[in-house]
Design an enzyme around this catalytic site. Structure first.
Site, mmCIF file in Angstrom:
data_model
loop_
_atom_site.group_PDB
_atom_site.id
_atom_site.type_symbol
_atom_site.label_atom_id
_atom_site.label_comp_id
_atom_site.label_asym_id
_atom_site.label_seq_id
_atom_site.Cartn_x
_atom_site.Cartn_y
_atom_site.Cartn_z
ATOM 1 N N CYS A 10 -42.315 -32.809 -39.930
ATOM 2 C CA CYS A 10 -43.460 -31.921 -39.801
ATOM 3 C C CYS A 10 -42.893 -30.506 -39.678
ATOM 4 O O CYS A 10 -41.677 -30.327 -39.691
ATOM 5 C CB CYS A 10 -44.367 -32.300 -38.633
ATOM 6 S SG CYS A 10 -43.617 -32.209 -37.019
ATOM 7 N N CYS A 84 -49.243 -32.450 -41.913
ATOM 8 C CA CYS A 84 -49.252 -30.987 -41.780
ATOM 9 C C CYS A 84 -49.785 -30.316 -43.041
ATOM 10 O O CYS A 84 -49.620 -29.117 -43.234
ATOM 11 C CB CYS A 84 -47.868 -30.482 -41.398
ATOM 12 S SG CYS A 84 -46.502 -31.382 -42.128
ATOM 13 N N CYS A 88 -46.464 -29.070 -45.137
ATOM 14 C CA CYS A 88 -45.539 -30.167 -44.890
ATOM 15 C C CYS A 88 -44.222 -29.937 -45.619
ATOM 16 O O CYS A 88 -44.215 -29.606 -46.808
ATOM 17 C CB CYS A 88 -46.137 -31.500 -45.346
ATOM 18 S SG CYS A 88 -46.887 -32.423 -44.014
#
Length: 135
Positions: A10, A84, A88
């Site tokens: 993440c 995310c 990401c």
């Protein structure tokens, strides 16, 4: 047979990915190697995650883990992003999936416990898929 290396990633590598790394090591080290990293690093792992993982599993993440950049972990066979979205991190791998988890940072313990339970269930499912050869 070599165990696959799994990178839980993440952006900040401070909460969800750290929980996944810890639970991967705790629940599935017989099946895969667990690592976590992000595109940014933080001075410490989320303290609520540390406290709850210690209480639930006896895992002291501050003793065994730290926030890491993507460049600090080995090449991964499998990359799991935590959810995310467009931020990401991307790593080369043989297989990738996104777990779509909301970041519990700043939330109460109930939200953290739900997130930890979701991650635990996903770790166990991932372990089973690898053991059964369906991944």
């Amino acid at each position: 047979m070599n165990k696959p290396k799994i990178a839980f990633v993440c952006v900040h590598n401070s909460c969800r990915s750290q929980i996944a790394e810890a639970l991967g090591k705790h629940l599935a080290s017989d099946t895969f190697e667990s690592y976590s990293a992000g595109t940014e690093a933080t001075p410490q792992i989320n303290q609520d995650a540390v406290r709850l993982m210690k209480r639930l599993y006896g895992i002291d993440m501050e003793q065994t883990q730290h926030s890491k950049f993507l460049s600090e972990i080995p090449s991964a066979d499998i990359v799991i992003t935590m959810g995310c979205n467009e931020k990401c991190p991307s790593l080369p791998c043989k297989y990738r999936e996104d777990w779509g988890l909301n970041d519990p940072s700043g939330m109460d313990d109930t939200v953290f416990l739900e997130t930890i339970t979701l991650i635990r269930d996903k770790i166990l499912g991932l372990r089973d898929r690898i053991q059964n050869g369906t991944l």
